[in-house]
Design a protein around this motif. Structure first.
Motif, short mmCIF file in Angstrom:
data_model
loop_
_atom_site.label_atom_id
_atom_site.label_comp_id
_atom_site.label_asym_id
_atom_site.label_seq_id
_atom_site.Cartn_x
_atom_site.Cartn_y
_atom_site.Cartn_z
N ASN A 138 4.72 -2.02 -5.97
CA ASN A 138 5.08 -1.75 -4.87
C ASN A 138 6.51 -2.02 -4.51
OD1 ASN A 138 2.20 -1.65 -4.87
ND2 ASN A 138 2.38 -1.51 -2.54
N LEU A 139 7.43 -1.03 -4.39
CA LEU A 139 8.87 -1.49 -4.32
C LEU A 139 8.97 -2.36 -3.17
CD1 LEU A 139 10.59 1.58 -5.39
CD2 LEU A 139 10.47 -0.27 -6.65
N ASP A 140 9.95 -3.33 -3.02
CA ASP A 140 10.22 -4.11 -1.85
C ASP A 140 11.77 -3.99 -1.30
OD1 ASP A 140 10.16 -5.89 0.06
OD2 ASP A 140 9.01 -7.40 -0.96
N ASN A 141 12.53 -4.87 -1.67
CA ASN A 141 13.89 -4.82 -1.27
C ASN A 141 14.81 -4.41 -2.50
OD1 ASN A 141 14.53 -6.05 1.45
ND2 ASN A 141 12.95 -7.22 0.62
N LYS A 161 -3.92 5.81 -10.70
CA LYS A 161 -2.89 6.89 -10.63
C LYS A 161 -2.16 6.97 -9.40
CE LYS A 161 -5.71 10.16 -13.42
NZ LYS A 161 -6.44 9.22 -13.99
N TYR A 162 -2.10 5.85 -8.70
CA TYR A 162 -1.30 5.48 -7.55
C TYR A 162 0.18 5.32 -8.28
CZ TYR A 162 -5.00 5.29 -3.89
OH TYR A 162 -5.84 5.51 -3.17
N TYR A 163 1.24 5.51 -7.65
CA TYR A 163 2.47 5.09 -7.66
C TYR A 163 3.34 5.46 -6.48
CZ TYR A 163 3.10 10.17 -9.20
OH TYR A 163 3.21 11.54 -9.17
N THR A 164 4.62 4.93 -6.67
CA THR A 164 5.65 5.00 -5.61
C THR A 164 7.01 5.42 -5.97
OG1 THR A 164 6.47 4.13 -3.66
CG2 THR A 164 6.36 2.78 -5.32
N LEU A 165 7.89 5.79 -5.25
CA LEU A 165 9.19 6.27 -5.77
C LEU A 165 10.24 5.57 -5.19
CD1 LEU A 165 8.19 10.05 -5.02
CD2 LEU A 165 8.41 8.81 -7.19
N PHE A 166 11.37 5.54 -6.15
CA PHE A 166 12.82 5.01 -5.63
C PHE A 166 13.69 6.25 -5.25
CE2 PHE A 166 17.01 4.10 -7.38
CZ PHE A 166 17.34 2.73 -6.16
N SER A 167 14.15 6.30 -4.14
CA SER A 167 15.12 7.65 -3.93
C SER A 167 16.41 7.34 -3.91
CB SER A 167 14.63 8.18 -2.56
OG SER A 167 13.06 8.41 -2.57
N ALA A 168 17.08 8.43 -4.08
CA ALA A 168 18.80 8.32 -4.06
C ALA A 168 18.96 9.47 -2.82
CB ALA A 168 19.39 8.53 -5.26
N THR A 177 6.67 10.34 -0.30
CA THR A 177 6.69 8.63 -0.23
C THR A 177 5.98 8.31 1.13
OG1 THR A 177 8.72 8.58 1.16
CG2 THR A 177 9.04 8.64 -1.14
N GLN A 178 5.55 7.04 1.28
CA GLN A 178 5.15 6.45 2.39
C GLN A 178 5.70 4.99 2.51
OE1 GLN A 178 0.92 6.19 2.84
NE2 GLN A 178 0.68 8.61 2.45
N LYS A 183 28.27 6.86 -2.52
CA LYS A 183 27.65 8.43 -2.73
C LYS A 183 26.05 8.35 -2.56
CE LYS A 183 26.81 11.44 -6.67
NZ LYS A 183 27.18 12.00 -8.16
N TYR A 184 25.57 7.28 -2.92
CA TYR A 184 24.04 7.26 -2.58
C TYR A 184 23.63 6.05 -1.69
CZ TYR A 184 23.69 9.86 -6.90
OH TYR A 184 23.82 10.97 -7.84
N ILE A 185 22.60 6.49 -0.78
CA ILE A 185 21.97 5.44 0.02
C ILE A 185 20.38 5.21 -0.96
CG2 ILE A 185 20.60 4.51 1.88
CD1 ILE A 185 22.82 7.80 2.48
N PHE A 186 20.20 4.20 -1.47
CA PHE A 186 19.15 3.58 -2.21
C PHE A 186 17.90 3.40 -1.18
CE2 PHE A 186 22.67 2.72 -5.23
CZ PHE A 186 22.53 3.63 -5.87
N ALA A 187 16.98 3.81 -1.37
CA ALA A 187 15.82 3.74 -0.58
C ALA A 187 14.46 3.78 -1.10
CB ALA A 187 15.67 4.94 0.48
N ASN A 188 13.82 2.32 -1.09
CA ASN A 188 12.46 2.20 -1.59
C ASN A 188 11.38 2.60 -0.85
OD1 ASN A 188 13.83 0.63 -3.61
ND2 ASN A 188 13.34 -1.27 -3.00
N ALA A 189 10.37 3.22 -1.50
CA ALA A 189 9.10 3.37 -0.90
C ALA A 189 8.30 2.32 -1.31
CB ALA A 189 8.59 4.93 -1.09
N GLU A 190 7.49 1.72 -0.18
CA GLU A 190 6.96 0.66 -0.48
C GLU A 190 5.34 0.75 -0.99
OE1 GLU A 190 5.01 -3.82 1.34
OE2 GLU A 190 6.71 -2.44 2.57
N PHE A 191 4.77 1.87 -0.51
CA PHE A 191 3.22 2.02 -0.81
C PHE A 191 2.97 2.90 -1.70
CE2 PHE A 191 3.07 0.82 4.12
CZ PHE A 191 2.83 -0.61 3.50
N ARG A 192 2.08 2.74 -2.51
CA ARG A 192 1.67 3.26 -3.67
C ARG A 192 0.59 4.59 -3.17
NH1 ARG A 192 -1.38 0.45 -6.26
NH2 ARG A 192 -1.27 1.64 -8.54
#
Length: 636
Positions: free
Chosen positions: A241-244, A217-224, A178-179, A193-202
């Protein structure tokens, strides 16, 4: 530039069709910066723009925030320190700053980033600094439990955990693949159980420089992130792009606002389309996919990564007006609100409909029960315990109070005034938060508006201005401004917790895990930290163990050789709260805090022969100035 405080601005007596009948309106004039943003996003605003406002309330209620000598505040406020890399604790309603918690930054007062214990937490990224955005406390059954506070680092893609008992950072995790970790929230039910964290930049994967122009082919990720281990349990690939982000009160869903559905890498391209989306994550399905082995890994990371792009049964994409920003769940768990940013609207979702959406019995937009205009630049929404919502209007520099159920009725065609009041704030607010408003325990007493600009509110201190936090009374029918407070280095977000939820320790326990590594080192050296004052020599590595009891160290001098690597380990034997000692080796860049019953250590090189004094740099006693000793460095 027009001064929005100009008392000569013309007033109008006509009322906006959606404003309260009981408020007097004035003409709203844009600030220069806001006008520029309007121009940039004008194509997506559409419809009639609300331009009316209510004059800011006076400070006649200031007495309500007086916390007298010997009295305690009712609430803890946890403020992100923005690009200072720290978290700050304020008392509410006094707005007094109580403590600063270093997280991603170096802090010479406590020795954070200098001591061996803090370097072990910071790891390889110790010198990077940070950009803290969203502090959130762990929960049990949708209520704050005081165990942890979590904070993200957008600058270096990390998530940190702060222990609620000692208010110290104890874990930092770098999120792989992620970035720019931006949005962060906790799972609320049944527990965090989880903290949910958005990676904004693809970014391209692998990001090895070989496909930098393959934008499609750029993409980003949602993390637990696992709240106990602080390891990343799984990640989800998404479009845009994930935000909040936020989570529901069943434990089944998390959801994130997502902009740049266009997949662009430039400003104009990311605002081209009229709609972006809210991404809904089905936690049970994602966990089942990972358990079944239906995942991939990326690069050197072993974290399971599942495909949540459009068409996946693990996620759902709900179209919303362009470039949505905040997503906020109401305390009752019935609704969540996405804020339009480049649209004057907010979108209200009924969370109970998410089950039907994933079953395929309804379409994505069927989860929307209202999409109503509030004003220009809605960014974030907070809630009281009476069915009201409070949305920051960035361009209008206002807080808009509105009735959620009336907004739903208006969306269905009923002629009803859902906007109850608009209050001017100074200026251009981002996040806002109500007391306990992100939990089941919302109490509707106070609201904080975190304003991005202060302009003329405070004495100027050069070209860099303070920002402005404003405390607002929301306990009655009308919002009333109570307090302005300058604040430094972008306090992006905050959370407000009743003091009954926070249980802090008065003294460290001698088996505290924060200095477990140092205890293990002492044991290997045959040292009893609570009683021994001795020097251990291991070639050119020297370990100096000493105790401290006000007003003296257990050792008033020790000798080393020039070029030795010296580690000083101090154990504070005082058992009275607030008798904190420090250790500072003059001219060696070595200083640290040692609170009562704590052990702390710091390492430096003795590269100059001669006498070098060390002293206590935290005031501890009437003879504090005399608490000192000598390091004698023999020439090589």
């Amino acid at each position: 530039m027009i001064n929005p405080k100009d008392k000569n601005l013309p007033e109008i007596d006509t009322q906006d069709s959606q404003a309260s009948e009981h408020v007097k309106l004035s003409r709203r004039l844009f600030l220069g910066g806001g006008a520029a943003l309007v121009g940039a996003g004008a194509a997506g605003l559409g419809g009639s723009l609300l331009t009316a406002n209510v004059q800011a309330a006076g400070n006649s209620n200031a007495a309500h925030i007086n916390v007298g000598p010997g009295e305690l505040d009712e609430y803890y406020g946890f403020w992100s320190g923005g690009h200072s890399g720290e978290v700050r604790i304020l008392g509410l309603p006094s707005m007094r700053e109580l403590m600063r918690i270093p997280v991603f930054n170096v802090d010479s007062a406590t020795g954070w980033g200098l001591t061996n214990e803090s370097k072990a937490v910071l790891g390889e990224n110790a010198p990077l600094g940070g950009d803290c955005h969203h502090p959130h406390m762990s929960m049990t059954d949708g209520q704050y439990d005081g165990k942890y506070v979590f904070i993200n680092d957008k600058a270096n893609s990390r998530v940190a955990r702060i222990r609620g008992d000692i208010m110290k950072t104890d874990k930092i995790t770098t999120i792989p693949n992620t970035q720019a970790i931006h949005g962060l929230r906790v799972q609320k039910v049944p527990y965090t159980k989880y903290i949910f964290a958005n990676a904004e930049f693809r970014i391209p994967h692998p990001n090895n420089g070989l496909a930098m122009d393959a934008i499609d082919k750029y993409y980003t990720l949602f993390s637990a992130v696992n709240a106990e281990t602080m390891e990343v349990d799984w990640q989800v690939i998404v479009d845009g792009n994930l935000d909040n982000t936020d989570a529901d009160y069943t434990g089944k869903y998390a959801f994130s606002t997502c902009y740049n559905a266009e997949g662009a890498v430039d400003l104009a391209g990311s605002m081209r389309d009229e709609r972006d989306h809210l991404v809904i994550f089905n936690i049970e399905r994602i966990e089942a996919a990972v358990k079944a082995g239906n995942f991939q890994t990326l690069g050197d990371s072993k974290v399971p990564v599942v495909n949540g792009r459009k068409g996946s049964d693990l996620t759902a994409y709900v179209p919303v007006p362009k470039n949505p920003h905040g997503i906020n769940t109401a305390p009752g768990g019935k609704y969540a609100v996405a804020n339009g940013k480049l649209s004057p609207t907010v979108t209200v979702f009924e969370l109970a409909k998410f089950d039907a959406l994933f079953d395929g019995s309804i379409k994505p937009r069927d989860t929307v029960v209202a999409e109503v205009e509030l004003g220009l630049g809605p960014l974030h929404t907070a809630f009281d315990n009476r069915g009201n919502a409070y949305t920051t209007l960035f361009i209008d520099s206002q807080i808009c109070k509105w009735d959620v159920e009336k907004a739903i009725r208006a969306y269905k065609g009923e002629k009803v005034n859902y906007i109850l009041q608009k209050l001017d704030v100074h200026y251009q607010p981002g996040h806002n938060h109500t007391t306990m408003g992100e939990t089941r325990d919302a109490d509707g007493k106070y609201l904080i508006s975190l304003c991005k600009f202060s302009k003329d509110r405070f004495l100027q201190c050069g070209p860099l201005h303070a920002e402005n936090d404003q405390l607002i009374d929301i306990s009655g029918d009308e919002m009333k401004l109570l307090h302005d407070g300058p604040t430094y280095a972008e306090p992006h977000d905050c959370m407000i917790v009743h003091r009954s939820k926070v249980k802090t320790a008065k003294l460290y326990k001698r088996d505290d895990p924060t200095f477990a590594g140092t205890v293990a080192m002492a044991k290997a050296d045959g040292v009893t930290l609570e009683t021994d004052n001795k020097v251990i020599r291991d070639g050119n590595k020297v370990r100096v163990y000493m105790t401290s009891v006000a007003p003296s160290y257990g050792m008033d001098q020790f000798s080393v050789k020039q070029g030795d690597e010296v580690t000083v380990i101090v154990t504070n034997l005082d058992q009275i709260e607030d008798v904190t000692h420090g250790f500072c080796m003059v001219n060696h860049g070595a200083q640290m805090e040692i609170s009562p019953q704590q052990t702390a250590s710091i390492t430096f090189k003795a590269d100059r022969p001669g006498v070098h004094w060390y002293y206590c740099n935290w005031f501890c006693h009437a003879l504090h100035m005399e608490m000192r000793g000598r390091m004698l460095v023999e020439p090589a």
